[in-house]
Design a protein around this motif. Structure first.
Motif, short mmCIF file in Angstrom:
data_model
loop_
_atom_site.label_atom_id
_atom_site.label_comp_id
_atom_site.label_asym_id
_atom_site.label_seq_id
_atom_site.Cartn_x
_atom_site.Cartn_y
_atom_site.Cartn_z
N GLY A 1 38.50 37.87 43.92
CA GLY A 1 38.12 36.72 43.09
C GLY A 1 37.40 37.18 41.84
N THR A 2 37.87 36.70 40.69
CA THR A 2 37.24 37.10 39.44
C THR A 2 37.27 35.91 38.47
N LEU A 3 37.24 36.17 37.18
CA LEU A 3 37.12 35.11 36.18
C LEU A 3 38.17 35.29 35.09
N ARG A 4 38.54 34.16 34.47
CA ARG A 4 39.49 34.21 33.35
C ARG A 4 39.18 33.06 32.41
N SER A 5 39.39 33.27 31.11
CA SER A 5 39.22 32.19 30.15
C SER A 5 40.50 31.37 30.08
N SER A 6 40.37 30.14 29.60
CA SER A 6 41.52 29.24 29.60
C SER A 6 42.66 29.80 28.76
N ALA A 7 43.89 29.46 29.15
CA ALA A 7 45.07 30.13 28.62
C ALA A 7 45.33 29.84 27.15
N ASP A 8 44.78 28.76 26.64
CA ASP A 8 45.06 28.41 25.25
C ASP A 8 44.06 29.04 24.28
N SER A 9 43.25 29.95 24.76
CA SER A 9 42.23 30.54 23.92
C SER A 9 42.85 31.50 22.89
N THR A 10 42.17 31.68 21.79
CA THR A 10 42.59 32.69 20.83
C THR A 10 42.22 34.06 21.36
N THR A 11 42.78 35.09 20.76
CA THR A 11 42.45 36.45 21.18
C THR A 11 40.95 36.71 21.05
N ALA A 12 40.34 36.15 20.02
CA ALA A 12 38.94 36.44 19.72
C ALA A 12 37.99 35.93 20.79
N ASN A 13 38.37 34.88 21.50
CA ASN A 13 37.47 34.37 22.53
C ASN A 13 38.02 34.60 23.94
N ASN A 14 39.02 35.49 24.04
CA ASN A 14 39.57 35.81 25.36
C ASN A 14 38.54 36.62 26.15
N LEU A 15 38.30 36.19 27.37
CA LEU A 15 37.28 36.85 28.20
C LEU A 15 37.56 38.35 28.34
N ASP A 16 38.82 38.71 28.45
CA ASP A 16 39.17 40.12 28.64
C ASP A 16 38.91 40.96 27.39
N ASN A 17 38.75 40.32 26.25
CA ASN A 17 38.56 41.05 25.00
C ASN A 17 37.10 41.18 24.60
N LEU A 18 36.19 40.62 25.38
CA LEU A 18 34.76 40.78 25.08
C LEU A 18 34.37 42.23 25.31
N ARG A 19 33.29 42.61 24.67
CA ARG A 19 32.82 44.00 24.86
C ARG A 19 32.35 44.22 26.29
N ILE A 20 32.34 45.49 26.68
CA ILE A 20 31.79 45.87 27.98
C ILE A 20 30.26 45.83 27.88
#
Ligand SMILES: [Zn+2]
Length: 95
Positions: A72-91
């Motif tokens: 179980g993990t987390l994901r941002s909503s599918a319509d998000s832009t690349t800039a606010n994609n959870l996977d693209n945030l810094r570590i």
């Protein structure tokens, strides 16, 4: 009820390339003020709190999501832009 902004993530390696194990939240994108594990985020969500990301002037809601590896993990909503994609945030860089 609190609406938490996620500003960074901790990720782990799994066969699909890694999933989020913990997040940092706060008002400053460059400095998280609080750390929550995914389990803690789930508990907060179950109690009515919400999580989101923010980037390029747009917010994206963050939801529970099961990684392909079964965790179980987390994901941002599918319509998000690349800039606010959870996977693209810094570590996160916890000190
Ligand atoms: Zn995984």
């Amino acid at each position: 009820m609190t609406d938490y902004r996620i500003v960074c993530t901790d990720q782990t390696g799994c066969t699909t390339g890694g999933h989020i194990t913990a997040v940092g939240t706060g008002a400053d994108a460059n400095s998280a003020s609080q750390r929550f594990t995914v389990q803690q985020v789930y508990n907060l969500m179950n109690n009515g709190n919400t999580f989101h990301t923010y980037g390029a002037g747009r917010r994206a809601d963050v939801h529970k999501w099961d990684c392909a590896c079964g965790v179980g993990t987390l994901r941002s909503s599918a319509d998000s832009t690349t800039a606010n994609n959870l996977d693209n945030l810094r570590i996160c860089t916890w000190k």
